[in-house]
Each structure stands twice: as C-alpha cells, then as structure tokens.
Design a protein around this motif. Structure first.
Motif, mmCIF file in Angstrom:
data_model
loop_
_atom_site.group_PDB
_atom_site.id
_atom_site.type_symbol
_atom_site.label_atom_id
_atom_site.label_comp_id
_atom_site.label_asym_id
_atom_site.label_seq_id
_atom_site.Cartn_x
_atom_site.Cartn_y
_atom_site.Cartn_z
ATOM 1 N N GLU A 20 3.362 -19.147 -15.216
ATOM 2 C CA GLU A 20 4.450 -19.861 -15.892
ATOM 3 C C GLU A 20 5.715 -19.011 -15.941
ATOM 4 O OE1 GLU A 20 6.356 -23.048 -17.627
ATOM 5 O OE2 GLU A 20 4.434 -22.968 -16.578
ATOM 6 N N LEU A 72 6.070 -26.045 -22.320
ATOM 7 C CA LEU A 72 4.726 -26.572 -22.127
ATOM 8 C C LEU A 72 4.205 -27.185 -23.419
ATOM 9 C CD1 LEU A 72 2.992 -23.736 -20.066
ATOM 10 C CD2 LEU A 72 4.116 -25.807 -19.233
ATOM 11 N N THR A 75 -1.458 -27.803 -23.498
ATOM 12 C CA THR A 75 -2.143 -27.039 -22.450
ATOM 13 C C THR A 75 -3.623 -26.899 -22.806
ATOM 14 O OG1 THR A 75 -0.135 -25.822 -21.923
ATOM 15 C CG2 THR A 75 -2.225 -24.818 -21.236
ATOM 16 N N ALA A 87 -6.846 -25.775 -15.532
ATOM 17 C CA ALA A 87 -5.735 -25.666 -16.480
ATOM 18 C C ALA A 87 -4.882 -26.916 -16.336
ATOM 19 C CB ALA A 87 -4.900 -24.416 -16.192
ATOM 20 N N THR A 88 -4.640 -27.577 -17.444
ATOM 21 C CA THR A 88 -3.775 -28.747 -17.440
ATOM 22 C C THR A 88 -2.733 -28.586 -18.529
ATOM 23 O OG1 THR A 88 -5.244 -29.949 -18.939
ATOM 24 C CG2 THR A 88 -5.570 -30.294 -16.563
ATOM 25 N N SER A 89 -1.570 -29.159 -18.279
ATOM 26 C CA SER A 89 -0.500 -29.039 -19.252
ATOM 27 C C SER A 89 0.519 -30.142 -19.032
ATOM 28 C CB SER A 89 0.188 -27.672 -19.116
ATOM 29 O OG SER A 89 1.011 -27.423 -20.223
#
Length: 124
Positions: A20, A72, A75, A87-89
């Motif tokens: 990120e 974000l 997450t 990983a999702t966000s």
C-alpha cells in the motif's frame, strides 16, 4: 490447517502495508518486487487485464504518478496455513464518489510473500 496464525498474519499484514505504501508513492521497484515474477501472475485492473509479470511491470512503469492517495476501508486479511493468504479491501480516493475494491492472493515464494493474483475494480 491453521487459519490466521498470529505470526503468519503479522507477516502478511506487513507485506500488505508495504504494498500500500509503495502504491500511493508509486514506488515501482517495490511494487514489482511484491508481485510473483512469473508468467502465471495475473492482475485484473479497473481498465486493464494483465497477464504475466512483464505486463504488470510495464503497466506500473507507464502509469501516471499523481492522484494515487487513497484511504482503505474494510480490509480483511486471512492466512491459510503458513504459505497462502487472501487480502481484500475497499478504498476511496479524494474527490471520488465511487468506492473501489481490491483483492489479492498472496503466496510465500522462496521465503518471501508475493502477490500471485490481484483484482481492482470500482463499484458502479
């Protein structure tokens, strides 16, 4: 299989945070390093489908480097055993009313966490 082993989860969270930071600063070298260097790596973006590490790198190198800031939300990082994670966000950008979303599959490759598949899109 152990889900979210605390040590493994910390490792993936650190890799995700590194990704990120590199994304919003357009640190192409770090972004490149965090993707698996293989022709089977896939990244589906908001406007592009990229197949293989070389296409992903070319996209990163050509991408404009302004207006990359984002926040974000929601997450969720889940580890599966010692070598796989998802990983999702959601994300929002300043001045943008749409909500973006991303998903990444992380795999430990030769001792390092790498993204092997990624997806980025906007909610309509």
């Amino acid at each position: 299989m152990k889900i979210n082993d605390p040590e493994i989860l910390r490792e993936v969270e650190a890799a995700f945070a590194r990704y990120e930071a590199a994304l919003i600063s357009n640190d192409v070298a770090v972004l490149d390093a965090l993707f698996w260097s293989d022709d089977r790596t896939v990244r589906f973006g908001a406007t592009e489908n990229l197949y293989g590490h070389a296409e992903i790198l070319a996209f990163r190198q050509a991408r404009p480097s302004k207006n990359l800031d984002r926040e974000l939300r929601n997450t969720v990082i889940t580890t599966f055993g010692d070598n796989t994670a998802s990983a999702t966000s959601e994300f929002v950008r300043p001045g943008e009313t749409r909500i973006g979303r991303q998903s990444q599959t992380w795999v430990r490759v030769e001792g390092n966490w790498r993204i092997v598949a990624a997806h980025v899109s906007w909610m309509v």
